[in-house]
Write a protein that holds these residues in place. Structure first.
Motif, PDB file in Angstrom:
ATOM      1  N   GLU A 159       0.849  -1.178   0.000  1.00 35.76           N
ATOM      2  CA  GLU A 159       0.000   0.000   0.000  1.00 35.76           C
ATOM      3  C   GLU A 159       0.884   1.226   0.000  1.00 35.76           C
ATOM      4  O   GLU A 159       1.911   1.251   0.701  1.00 35.76           O
ATOM      5  N   PRO A 160       0.573   2.237  -0.757  1.00 34.72           N
ATOM      6  CA  PRO A 160       1.423   3.430  -0.769  1.00 34.72           C
ATOM      7  C   PRO A 160       1.386   4.124   0.578  1.00 34.72           C
ATOM      8  O   PRO A 160       0.386   4.104   1.300  1.00 34.72           O
ATOM      9  N   ALA A 161       2.479   4.748   0.916  1.00 35.41           N
ATOM     10  CA  ALA A 161       2.570   5.488   2.171  1.00 35.41           C
ATOM     11  C   ALA A 161       1.753   6.760   2.083  1.00 35.41           C
ATOM     12  O   ALA A 161       1.229   7.146   1.030  1.00 35.41           O
ATOM     13  N   ALA A 162       1.611   7.418   3.255  1.00 35.91           N
ATOM     14  CA  ALA A 162       0.841   8.673   3.297  1.00 35.91           C
ATOM     15  C   ALA A 162       1.485   9.712   2.401  1.00 35.91           C
ATOM     16  O   ALA A 162       2.688   9.947   2.478  1.00 35.91           O
ATOM     17  N   GLY A 163       0.683  10.317   1.557  1.00 32.39           N
ATOM     18  CA  GLY A 163       1.195  11.333   0.641  1.00 32.39           C
ATOM     19  C   GLY A 163       1.819  10.768  -0.609  1.00 32.39           C
ATOM     20  O   GLY A 163       2.324  11.513  -1.439  1.00 32.39           O
ATOM     21  N   GLU A 164       1.790   9.475  -0.788  1.00 36.73           N
ATOM     22  CA  GLU A 164       2.393   8.845  -1.964  1.00 36.73           C
ATOM     23  C   GLU A 164       1.295   8.197  -2.790  1.00 36.73           C
ATOM     24  O   GLU A 164       0.420   7.531  -2.260  1.00 36.73           O
ATOM     25  N   SER A 165       1.327   8.412  -4.038  1.00 33.95           N
ATOM     26  CA  SER A 165       0.298   7.885  -4.934  1.00 33.95           C
ATOM     27  C   SER A 165       0.812   6.677  -5.660  1.00 33.95           C
ATOM     28  O   SER A 165       2.003   6.419  -5.740  1.00 33.95           O
ATOM     29  N   ARG A 166      -0.115   5.949  -6.183  1.00 35.16           N
ATOM     30  CA  ARG A 166       0.233   4.760  -6.953  1.00 35.16           C
ATOM     31  C   ARG A 166       0.923   5.140  -8.258  1.00 35.16           C
ATOM     32  O   ARG A 166       1.730   4.377  -8.781  1.00 35.16           O
ATOM     33  N   ALA A 167       0.625   6.288  -8.767  1.00 35.79           N
ATOM     34  CA  ALA A 167       1.238   6.681 -10.037  1.00 35.79           C
ATOM     35  C   ALA A 167       2.729   6.880  -9.913  1.00 35.79           C
ATOM     36  O   ALA A 167       3.471   6.721 -10.871  1.00 35.79           O
TER      37      ALA A 167
END
Length: 1583
Positions: free
Chosen positions: A1490-1498
């Motif tokens: 799962e992406p971290a806080a503030g990090e997007s999958r893109a």
């Protein structure tokens, strides 16, 4: 105002008879009469300058007709009935034109002027001679005078003869000219009245009008004027000698009229016997010259009664000295003497009666005070002698005198005799008169402001009792033989009394100035204030007046009453009832009037026919007056101005009372509608005919009004009344009346609705025979009017809903126009240079022109057809002579002649119309000319309409016949103010500029049919011809429809099909179009000039199910470049149907995929490397020896395949595709199948993009398919062949993405899947879909018929993949590879294949695991290694404790592996024994990333959840056409993944191929093949 013959003051008017003299036109005669009528009231002060207050005015009743004999017989009882003045009217402009005077007349030169005889003088003399004939014809008249109107002095007639009065033209007249003429006539009249009064004084008595002598009168004059003894045969002034044929002189004899006016006062003689001698025989009454003084020249100079003059002595004393009487009158009865004897009583009666007649002369002469005094004395004498008839007449005349005094403003006192007697008054002497019963004439003065209201109030209060007293006296007189009053004067007296009381009632019970002006001058009463009391409280009440009025009705058994008199009585009753507001009672009287008129008119018609010598039934005999007829027929001729406001108005009043549907607008009727005055009709909400037309508003208002009238009253009574009106008009005959009331009968009997298709409201209440008879009557009447030369006599059509619909007829498909907006031109690709267009985008040029939503339009200059719907609810044919459309806007013309609408039906007709210029056109109605009817406009009532019935009755009586008025709407009331009327419809059309007409001239197809094979592309040409001679076709758009389109659309509309099937259908529909216009962009836009042709080429693709097609060409002339089109434009269509036969060619029978062994490619590379080296190693000899047999058995296909794979990096990147194809065509076909390589640079991202268009594919076709693997074969008819193709394995970033749709209408967000499948099945279905699409991008096939040269493509979209085939094709997201490397002290490791290695025992080697993350997101890997013995049972294979040693854990987690990265993990191992081992490997996710806080999958390369066709940069994917990429949001994938694919779980990836390791002893490592075989055998044994 026109004098009322039944006015209450009619006895005070002097009747004047106006006669045309000589040559004079009717119009000019009537204009002269109107000039005289303007001065019908003459002040006596203007006649002679006499200031006596008892002289007031003379009121003349100017008439052009002689009263009937029944009325003339009432004189002198009612002196006002006979004309006292006869005036001849001559036109001076007609003098000199000749009068056909014969030579033997003896009167050629009667007038001796200056001795010269001119035509004007001869004509004037002839007119004077005619005036003498009139004098002989009317001997009882007092004055005979001729007037020369428009007289101008000329050489021919500079001076008029004596006895003629000149009236200058209006332009030369002054304001007092006509007044002066009337004053001169009044002067003559007053002079003659003096002599006439003296003659009356000599009479012994006057008989009552009902005496037998009166009945024996033959010439219409009463017996008192006959030539019997004691009677007066002529006026004394008319029997003087008349020298040279001139008129007689006045009583003055020698007085010169040229020196002074006749009205100048002349002193009367003082001798009481001056005029005591009665007139006897024809001897002149003028006294001898020098023996007597001439009589007074004016009636005013006669002394009043009691003044001591000779007239007073003669009238008031019964035994005057010197009075000569007949011997029969001197006889004395022997029964007795004295005042009570019968002879004395008779003498007293005669004296009273003569006094009453003399009072009438005073009344006519304007001396109303003297007249009242005479009437009071006469009434006193009559009451004393029980002479009831003359008593009542005297009281009646007293009332008239009082009314005239009140009107003139002269002070008066009501005589005591007018009050009802409370007790019988004793008889008094005849010579004695009560002081209170006289009017003091000498003291007559203007009424003061204080006394006038009191006197008028007293008179108004006395009226009811006084009138009842008079009527009772008349009724009492009927009990005596010979003294009864005839029915005519009795009824007229009642009517006059009723009108007097009506005037008082309408003036709120007051006898004020307005009431007096209305009574005397017939001036309309002013409307009273709304604050007036209720009519019930006003005295006299309407009931009292009506009760008195109906006493005037003649008894039904009275046959002696003349028809004219009967008509006059009933008309008077109707007028009083109308003023009182009793319209229904008035209607009853009018019906009685009609029943009286019809027999008399029929009889008159018979007399007229007899005079003409024809049979009465031969036709309209009475109309012979138009041709110069005379007699009874001409008497029935009514002037045009009499017709318009006379009888038809009266009949209209009758119809209005019964609720008859009134006349239609446009029919001449100056009297308003249904007899109403125009102002009254306007107050009722009904518009007058003269102020309205055939507009929509007027017709809707009339429809509502007619609906109200139809709901009012009884229909049978209405039809009976109308039949009576028709009969009356036929008896006259009145042609306009016949047409009007026949039309009203048809309108009243009709339904008056616009029925619907199945309406039952169209009911005509007349029998079929009567309807036919009425229409025949209309036709006969119009024909008769045409024969007599009468113009504009036509009926009105009886149905306002004749036109029920107007619409344009749909033209042929090749001429129909379709409107388009500029946006549609852009949507169709006509402006942009696109070669192809998605069929899912709405193509406006494919819409049908026959739908109801298509806007109708016309072409300027081209005839268009209109369909007109006509209705005929009657049982007879309606013949239309002319019909045209009424329009607004541009110039438009249409016409249709001779149309017959059948009985009781709705009929449609077709007519042509042409608009001559571009613009807008509104068809608002039709102008229809029905035979025998007036041409008029009819609106179009398309919608059915019928009036709503009132649920609540809110109006009663005649008020229910009036249209309802609007009510103020309140917030609490929901009641509609007024029911809706019929809604006229308007047809709005757009007229466009001239357009060309294009037709298909020829095609290259034979009979518009063609045959092709599946996959074959053929072409044909179409030649279009522009038939227009002036207009080019500069806009050409091609559209196609085929039989497969409907099938595909029907299949796509199924909601139960899977997304994969829907996508397949949409792809076939969009990119496999059967027809396409082959267009060369370099040639520009095609244009077909006028009278020219153009050829176009069309491509046809053979598709299964293609049987027919339509080529549609939309063309137009827009006149500007397509990009400059700013408004709506119109196109026409030309359609070419084509029949297509599609035969089967090459069919795909079976498809399969197999995994490709990696050793195959490894062997090819090894052989190639060994053949290039100079030294061949011995270790390959044994292997080559083993493979020699198989290589010899390879087919040519395998050789080619091996050559292909020799250049591959790893054979494991391929799989085998097996295709079984069959030739279904009865001729051999050559097939060619091609496979292309994957793109060289894989990408880690993908995007959802639609399938590339064929134009995009053609652009990059050469680069994509440059390096392909191709295989060919020749298939015999019906044979099947298997084709093996090496197919590159495919990697997809997201094989579980949502299956896209090509139709933009279905590309919606947040659509919940309707499928009921499990997530596993859904994932497998999506995976199969996406890998199939990638496979279809890599392969293609063609076929060719070498004999004919036919070529086509093989349809490969029949390929379907199952899960096993998908496993062989796909490349996993995580690639795992295990291989062996040499250790630091190992002797060496030999690689025998891609995953095969050979090592020695007891050597430490490195076992390396390589992990490749091809996905778009990081993973947390867990590495599991599973060493085992090869080819051993499971329990033995895993027993490695004494055979295998390793340095580290076989299962351990690895660090986070980023997307697109490769990681390796090494571990030292040592094999302790010889044999064959294998190492399996798997990667398992320890947890979901799962992406971290503030990090997007893109940021980690994770793109859209959906994918479609990938671009050229996709990792491991086949090369696709680089084109449009469409970004999609993540939300769609997230929702779809969670709802359809289930929750995301941890994944496991297994190694595709286990690592095989062959372990040998170190001593035997270099021993050769036999040693190897032994080792292998020993290892197996050891295992």
């Amino acid at each position: 105002m026109v004098p009322d013959p039944l006015s209450p003051i009619a006895p005070a008017r002097v009747r004047v008879l106006l006669l045309p003299m000589g040559r004079i036109k009717r119009s000019r005669f009537l204009s002269f009469v109107e000039r005289l009528k303007t001065e019908n009231v003459v002040r006596l002060g203007d006649v002679s300058p006499d200031g006596r207050p008892n002289r007031s005015r003379i009121i003349y009743d100017l008439s052009t007709s002689l009263p009937p004999q029944s009325q003339l017989a009432l004189s002198p009882f009612e002196l006002y009935r006979e004309p006292l003045v006869v005036i001849g009217i001559a036109d001076s402009t007609e003098l000199g034109l000749g009068y056909n005077i014969s030579a033997d007349d003896g009167n050629e030169d009667v007038f001796q002027g200056d001795g010269h005889s001119t035509p004007e003088r001869r004509d004037a003399n002839h007119l004077l001679q005619e005036m003498e004939d009139v004098r002989e014809q009317f001997p009882k008249a007092l004055v005979h005078q001729i007037l020369f109107f428009d007289y101008k002095k000329c050489n021919g007639l500079s001076v008029l003869p004596d006895g003629a009065i000149a009236v200058p033209p209006p332009e030369q007249s002054k304001t007092t000219t006509i007044k002066t003429v009337m004053c001169d006539l009044s002067s003559l009249l007053l002079a003659e009245m003096t002599s006439f009064a003296k003659s009356l004084q000599a009479l012994y008595t006057i008989d009552s009008p009902s005496s037998p002598q009166n009945a024996a009168a033959t010439n219409g004059w009463s017996s008192w004027a006959s030539d019997s003894p004691g009677s007066l045969s002529r006026r004394n002034s008319q029997m003087l000698p008349q020298p040279h044929g001139s008129r007689s002189g006045s009583p003055g004899g020698s007085i010169d009229r040229s020196h002074h006016r006749m009205s100048m006062p002349v002193h009367l003689p003082s001798s009481p016997l001056a005029h005591s001698r009665p007139v006897a025989g024809p001897q002149p009454t003028s006294p001898p010259s020098g023996t007597r003084t001439p009589p007074p020249t004016s009636f005013e100079q006669m002394p009043a009664v009691g003044s001591g003059g000779p007239l007073s002595n003669t009238v008031t004393r019964s035994s005057a000295a010197g009075m000569q009487r007949e011997p029969s009158l001197e006889r004395v009865a022997v029964q007795g003497f004295g005042s009570g004897s019968l002879s004395e009583r008779a003498r007293n009666k005669g004296k009273g009666r003569v006094g009453g007649v003399i009072g009438s002369l005073y009344l006519h002469a304007g001396r109303w005070g003297d007249a009242v005094r005479e009437f009071v004395e006469s009434a006193t004498i009559a009451r004393a002698n029980s002479d009831h008839l003359w008593h009542a007449k005297a009281l009646e005349n007293i009332l008239v005198g009082l009314l005239m005094l009140a009107w003139a403003g002269i002070d008066f006192q009501i005589p005591q005799i007018c009050y009802p007697a409370t007790e019988k008054i004793a008889s008094k002497s005849l010579q004695q008169t009560p002081s209170s019963s006289t009017v003091d004439v000498q003291s007559a003065r203007a009424m003061s402001a204080e006394n006038r209201p009191i006197s008028l109030q007293n008179l108004a209060a006395l009226l009811p009792d006084l009138l009842n007293t008079i009527l009772n006296l008349y009724a009492r007189a009927a009990n005596f033989a010979g003294e009864s009053l005839p029915q005519l004067p009795y009824s007229e007296t009642i009517i006059r009394f009723s009108k007097l009381m009506t005037a008082v009632h309408l003036s709120d019970g007051k006898l004020d100035d307005d009431a007096l002006a209305h009574v005397v001058l017939n001036i309309q009463l002013h409307s009273k204030s709304k604050l007036t009391p209720s009519r019930v409280l006003i005295s006299p009440t309407r009931v009292e007046i009506t009760t008195m009025l109906f006493r005037a009705l003649p008894p039904s058994t009275s046959s002696s009453l003349a028809i004219i008199d009967h008509t006059l009585i009933l008309s008077g009753i109707c007028s009083v009832l109308s003023a009182l507001g009793f319209h229904r009672k008035r209607a009853l009287v009018i019906r009685e009037l009609i029943s009286v008129l019809i027999p008399g008119l029929v009889q008159a018609r018979k007399l007229g026919a007899a005079e003409m010598g024809v049979h009465p039934a031969a036709g309209l005999a009475a109309w012979n007056a138009i041709g110069g007829g005379s007699g009874g027929a001409s008497a029935l001729n009514l002037a045009e101005y009499d017709e318009s406001g006379g009888l038809r108005e009266l009949l209209g009043v009758l119809g209005n009372a019964y609720g008859v549907v009134g006349p239609i607008l446009g029919q001449p009727n100056t009297g308003g509608i249904n007899g109403h005055h125009p102002s009254e009709a306007a107050q009722d909400g009904r518009m007058t005919e003269t102020s309205c037309g055939d507009s929509n508003e007027a017709l809707v208002s009339r429809a509502l009004s007619d609906a109200t009238l139809r709901a009012f009253g009884n229909l049978n009574l209405k039809m009976v009344v109308l039949r009576s009106c028709i009969n009356l008009c036929e008896a006259l005959p009145d042609l306009r009346g016949i047409l009007r009331f026949t039309t009203e009968l048809l309108r009243t009997a009709g339904s008056g609705v616009a029925p619907g298709p199945r309406s039952m409201e169209v009911i005509t209440r007349l029998s079929k025979e009567e309807q036919v008879r009425l229409t025949t009557n209309i036709s006969r009447t119009v024909s008769a009017a045409a024969k007599f030369g009468l113009k504009d006599i036509e009926a009105e059509y009886w149905d306002d809903f004749l036109v029920r619909g107007v619409e344009t007829v749909e033209p042929p498909s090749w001429k129909a126009t379709v409107p388009h907006a500029k946006s549609e031109l852009v949507a169709a690709g006509a402006i942009t240079k696109e070669a192809e267009k998605s069929p899912f985008i709405y193509n406006p040029f494919l819409k049908k022109t026959g739908t109801a939503t298509v806007e109708r339009s016309l072409i300027a200059g081209e005839p268009s057809e209109f369909q007109i719907t006509l209705q005929n609810p009657f049982d007879f044919d309606v013949e239309i002579e002319h019909l045209s459309l009424e329009s607004g806007g541009v110039r438009f013309g249409s016409q249709k002649n001779n149309v017959i609408v059948g009985p009781y039906r709705t009929q449609t007709i077709i007519m042509e119309g042409t608009a001559w210029e571009a613009g807008s056109l509104c068809v608002t109605g039709c102008f229809v000319k029905v035979r025998n009817c007036r041409g008029r406009r009819f609106p179009v009532f398309r919608e059915p309409w019928s009036p709503e019935k009132d649920v609540k009755i809110k109006r009663i009586g005649l008020a229910a016949a009036k249209p309802p008025t609007d009510r103020p709407i309140s917030t609490a009331s929901r009641t509609k103010t007024q029911q809706p009327g019929p809604k006229p419809s308007i047809l709005e059309l757009a007229v466009i500029k001239e357009q060309p007409v294009v037709v298909v001239k020829s095609t290259s197809l034979s009979q518009s049919a063609m045959m092709i094979l599946e996959g074959q592309t053929s072409s044909f040409t179409i030649t279009l011809h522009n038939l227009s001679s002036t207009t080019p076709a500069d806009l050409l758009l091609f559209s196609f429809q085929d039989s497969t389109t409907a099938q595909l659309q029907a299949a796509m509309s199924n909601k139960d099909i899977s997304p994969a099937e829907l996508y397949e259908l949409e792809l076939l529909f969009s990119h496999k179009q059967a027809f396409r216009w082959r267009r060369d962009e370099e040639d520009g836009e095609p244009v077909i000039p006028p009278n020219q042709t153009a050829t176009f080429e069309i491509d046809v693709l053979g598709k299964p199910g293609l049987t027919s097609a339509i080529v549609q060409v939309d063309y137009a002339f827009i006149g500007v470049p397509r990009r400059e089109v700013t408004e709506k434009f119109y196109t026409r269509q030309v359609v070419l149907p084509i029949t297509v036969t599609v035969n089967a060619s090459v069919e795909l029978v079976r498809v399969d995929t197999l995994p490709f062994p990696g050793d195959f490619g490894w062997v090819q590379r090894e052989e190639q490397s060994l053949s290039n080296s100079s030294v061949r190693e011995d270790r390959y000899r044994s292997y080559e020896h083993r493979e020699t047999g198989s290589r010899r058995q390879e087919e040519e296909t395998i050789k080619t395949l091996r050559q292909r794979l020799a250049h591959a990096t790893d054979a494991r990147d391929y799989c085998l595709l097996l295709l079984d194809v069959r030739n279904s065509w009865p001729h051999p076909l050559k097939i060619d199948l091609q496979v292309r390589e994957s793109p060289p640079s894989p990408s880690t991202s993908s995007a959802l993009s639609p399938s590339p268009s064929p134009s995009e594919i053609r652009e990059v076709d050469d680069t994509i398919w440059a390096n392909v693997y191709s295989t060919t074969d020749r298939l015999q008819p019906g044979h099947t062949s298997r084709i093996v193709l090496p197919l590159p394995r495919i990697f997809l970033q997201n094989p579980h993405a949502t299956i896209p749709t090509l139709n933009p209408a279905n590309q919606r967000q947040f659509v919940v899947s309707a499928s009921k499948v499990s997530p596993d099945i859904e994932r497998a279905s999506r995976e199969a879909f996406w890998y199939r699409e990638e496979v279809l991008k890599l392969i293609r096939g063609f076929w060719e018929e070498e004999q004919t040269g036919r070529r086509g493509s093989i349809e490969l979209r029949g390929i379907r993949l199952n899960p096993r085939m998908v496993e062989a094709i796909k490349v996993e997201d995580i690639g795992v590879e295990v291989f062996v490397r040499k250790g630091s002290d190992a002797a060496g490791v030999r690689q025998l294949g891609p995953s095969k290695f050979e090592v020695c025992t007891d050597e430490l080697v490195t076992l390396t695991t390589r992990i490749h993350n091809r996905s778009t997101q990081p993973i947390y890997p867990l590495l599991r290694l599973q060493p085992s013995l090869r080819n051993q049972p499971h329990n033995i294979a895993l027993d490695l404790s004494k055979r295998f040693a390793h340095n580290g854990l076989l299962q351990r987690p690895l660090p986070l592996l980023q997307a697109g990265k490769v990681a390796e993990d090494s571990m030292g191992v040592c094999f302790l024994c010889r044999g064959e081992f294998e190492v399996g490997v798997s990667i398992e996710e320890t947890r979901i990333w799962e992406p971290a806080a503030g990090e997007s999958r893109a940021e980690h390369g994770e793109g859209d959840g959906e994918r479609g066709f990938r671009g050229s940069g996709d990792d491991g994917a086949t090369g696709a056409v680089p084109g449009v990429r469409r970004a999609r949001a993540d939300t769609s994938a997230l929702f779809m993944d969670s709802s359809v694919l289930g929750e995301k779980q941890r994944r496991i990836w297994m190694g595709r191929e286990n690592c095989a390791i062959t372990v040998k002893d170190r001593a035997n490592h270099d021993g050769g093949d036999n040693a190897d075989d032994d080792e292998d055998h020993d290892s197996g044994d050891d295992g």
